[in-house]
Design a protein around this motif. Structure first.
Motif, PDB file in Angstrom:
ATOM      1  N   GLN A  60       1.329   7.063  -9.947  1.00 29.37           N
ATOM      2  CA  GLN A  60       0.099   6.282  -9.868  1.00 29.37           C
ATOM      3  C   GLN A  60      -0.785   6.525 -11.083  1.00 29.37           C
ATOM      4  OE1 GLN A  60      -1.844   6.876  -6.091  1.00 29.37           O
ATOM      5  NE2 GLN A  60      -0.179   5.934  -4.929  1.00 29.37           N
ATOM      6  N   ILE A  61      -0.815   7.767 -11.578  1.00 29.28           N
ATOM      7  CA  ILE A  61      -1.597   8.049 -12.787  1.00 29.28           C
ATOM      8  C   ILE A  61      -1.027   7.293 -13.979  1.00 29.28           C
ATOM      9  CG2 ILE A  61      -2.340   9.840 -14.400  1.00 29.28           C
ATOM     10  CD1 ILE A  61      -3.809   9.896 -11.712  1.00 29.28           C
TER      11      ILE A  61
ATOM     12  N   MET B 163      -8.741   1.464  -7.211  1.00 30.94           N
ATOM     13  CA  MET B 163      -8.183   1.836  -5.916  1.00 30.94           C
ATOM     14  C   MET B 163      -7.346   3.112  -6.036  1.00 30.94           C
ATOM     15  SD  MET B 163      -5.687  -0.467  -3.487  1.00 30.94           S
ATOM     16  CE  MET B 163      -4.407  -0.545  -4.764  1.00 30.94           C
ATOM     17  N   LEU B 164      -6.518   3.207  -7.072  1.00 28.30           N
ATOM     18  CA  LEU B 164      -5.658   4.382  -7.249  1.00 28.30           C
ATOM     19  C   LEU B 164      -6.468   5.619  -7.618  1.00 28.30           C
ATOM     20  CD1 LEU B 164      -2.633   2.808  -9.174  1.00 28.30           C
ATOM     21  CD2 LEU B 164      -2.826   3.311  -6.736  1.00 28.30           C
ATOM     22  N   ILE B 165      -7.508   5.439  -8.426  1.00 30.42           N
ATOM     23  CA  ILE B 165      -8.369   6.580  -8.785  1.00 30.42           C
ATOM     24  C   ILE B 165      -9.087   7.115  -7.556  1.00 30.42           C
ATOM     25  CG2 ILE B 165     -10.464   7.218 -10.058  1.00 30.42           C
ATOM     26  CD1 ILE B 165      -9.491   5.321 -12.286  1.00 30.42           C
ATOM     27  N   GLU B 166      -9.566   6.209  -6.710  1.00 25.84           N
ATOM     28  CA  GLU B 166     -10.256   6.636  -5.494  1.00 25.84           C
ATOM     29  C   GLU B 166      -9.322   7.352  -4.534  1.00 25.84           C
ATOM     30  OE1 GLU B 166     -12.063   3.042  -4.135  1.00 25.84           O
ATOM     31  OE2 GLU B 166     -13.831   3.268  -5.440  1.00 25.84           O
TER      32      GLU B 166
ATOM     33  N   ASP C 183       0.859  -1.185   0.000  1.00 30.09           N
ATOM     34  CA  ASP C 183       0.000   0.000   0.000  1.00 30.09           C
ATOM     35  C   ASP C 183       0.896   1.235   0.000  1.00 30.09           C
ATOM     36  OD1 ASP C 183      -2.126   1.698   0.109  1.00 30.09           O
ATOM     37  OD2 ASP C 183      -2.522   1.420   2.247  1.00 30.09           O
ATOM     38  N   ARG C 184       1.276   1.653  -1.204  1.00 31.71           N
ATOM     39  CA  ARG C 184       2.191   2.779  -1.312  1.00 31.71           C
ATOM     40  C   ARG C 184       1.448   4.087  -1.083  1.00 31.71           C
ATOM     41  NH1 ARG C 184       4.269   6.208  -5.155  1.00 31.71           N
ATOM     42  NH2 ARG C 184       3.031   5.352  -6.868  1.00 31.71           N
ATOM     43  N   LYS C 185       2.050   4.990  -0.337  1.00 28.76           N
ATOM     44  CA  LYS C 185       1.439   6.273  -0.028  1.00 28.76           C
ATOM     45  C   LYS C 185       1.330   7.127  -1.286  1.00 28.76           C
ATOM     46  CE  LYS C 185       1.929  10.318   2.971  1.00 28.76           C
ATOM     47  NZ  LYS C 185       2.756  11.013   3.986  1.00 28.76           N
TER      48      LYS C 185
END
Length: 380
Positions: free
Chosen positions: A273-274, A346-349, A227-229
């Motif tokens: 992340q994008i 998950m990344l979009i949220e 779970d990367r910040k």
């Protein structure tokens, strides 16, 4: 409030007797014609109806059938002469009429029948209430069972993913290194292939595709197991898209069409992340098109958020699979583990955004991402 009783008889004298018989116990609505009685029922249902059978314009049976439309729970009593008994019996058998009373009637008997009619009405209403409560409780129980099943399935998936995470941590990095060497070797070999050596070129394309799929699986496993910040910085989606596309190697038969809005403001985003989101979606599109087709990448904004759309001309997704597309470990691909779209969502949220997917089988799929602007980067 008194129980409601409707009286319908074309003979005023008979109607007057009925009113005097029951007015002390019930709220009376009396009519000499069926049409006027029906007009009242359209506005206000009653509990019990007493009607004569032989009436001009509309007889008692026809009236009661019409009344059932507007007052289906009403208990009906019909007044009949001896010659109409067969009609009355048929009415009772058809459930339109509760009882029939032969003229001239005995007042005490009629009072008893009317009292029993109101008791029946009360019992039917109570039964309906209990039935509705039972249906509601059954629905609630079914919902609870559904939630319990979903929770159990979620726990089972989490247990599986925990095991996956442990395995991934130990082997993921070891697998990346040989894949990188294979990819680099293929690139060197491609430079040495002559233009007329099409078969060798196709074989190298297969190697590239398989390396791409294998790398994606490893990355998905690693990304899901940690779970990367999220680190937010000012960034522009157009620039991030251009950089992502430059990093990727697309099959020769795949064309990428960019339609990027020139007036797109900056966002507060985690660029890494994008890029991960975009790569996942691009690879899905490539696989859906079986390495041949067009991918359209569009950007625009609605004033409150940046919007990115990725559309492919692939095989599309069925409605049944579309409902489960974000579930961990759900996949329809022969090569895949079903974590890619789960990670994307998950990344979009994490960016406060949303994702929507529309798809038509054998036509293609469109993924729409909406990421809100950070107030500091909104243009006035």
């Amino acid at each position: 409030m008194k129980p409601t009783l409707m009286l319908v008889d074309d003979e005023s004298r008979v109607l007057e007797v009925l009113v005097k018989t029951f007015e002390s116990q019930y709220q009376i609505f009396s009519f000499t014609g069926a049409h006027d009685a029906l007009e009242l029922l359209k506005r206000q249902p009653v509990q019990v109806i007493i009607t004569d059978e032989r009436m001009p314009k509309m007889n008692g049976m026809t009236f009661l059938k019409e009344a059932k439309v507007w007052a289906p729970n009403t208990v009906n009593i019909i007044l009949t002469a001896y010659t109409d008994i067969n009609v009355a019996i048929e009415a009772i058998n058809s459930a339109v009429v509760y009882r029939y009373v032969v003229k001239p009637w005995d007042t005490d008997d009629l009072r008893t029948i009317v009292r029993q009619a109101f008791e029946r009405y009360a019992l039917v209403q109570e039964n309906k209430k209990l039935t509705d409560e039972l249906i509601a409780k059954n629905a609630a129980l079914e919902q609870n069972l559904k939630q319990l099943k979903e929770t159990q399935e979620k726990l089972l998936r989490q247990e599986k993913l925990a095991v996956v995470g442990q395995l991934t941590a130990s082997i993921g990095h070891e697998l990346r290194n040989p894949l990188s060497r294979i990819k680099a070797s293929a690139a060197l070999m491609r430079n040495e292939i002559l233009p007329e050596e099409k078969e060798k070129k196709e074989l190298l394309q297969i190697i590239d595709n398989e390396v791409m799929i294998s790398t994606k699986i490893i990355n998905d496993l690693l990304d899901y197991s940690r779970d990367r910040k999220t680190i937010f910085k000012s960034g522009n989606f157009n620039i991030i898209i251009d950089e992502t596309l430059m990093r990727m190697r697309f099959p020769d038969e795949v064309e990428v069409v960019r339609e990027l809005a020139s007036d797109l403001p900056d966002n507060q985003v985690d660029e890494g992340q994008i890029q991960q989101i975009l790569i996942n979606l691009m690879l899905n599109a490539i696989q859906a098109m079986e390495y041949s087709g067009k991918i359209y990448v569009r950007t625009h904004h609605d004033g409150d958020a940046a919007i990115v759309e990725i559309k492919d001309t692939g095989c599309g997704i069925s409605n049944e699979n579309l409902e489960r597309i974000f579930e961990p470990l759900f996949t329809t691909k022969p090569k895949g583990i079903g974590l890619g779209m789960c990670i994307v969502k998950m990344l979009i949220e994490k960016h406060g955004g949303t994702i929507g997917i529309t798809s038509r089988e054998n036509i293609g799929t469109t993924v729409k991402i909406r990421i809100p602007f950070h107030p500091n980067f909104m243009e006035n």
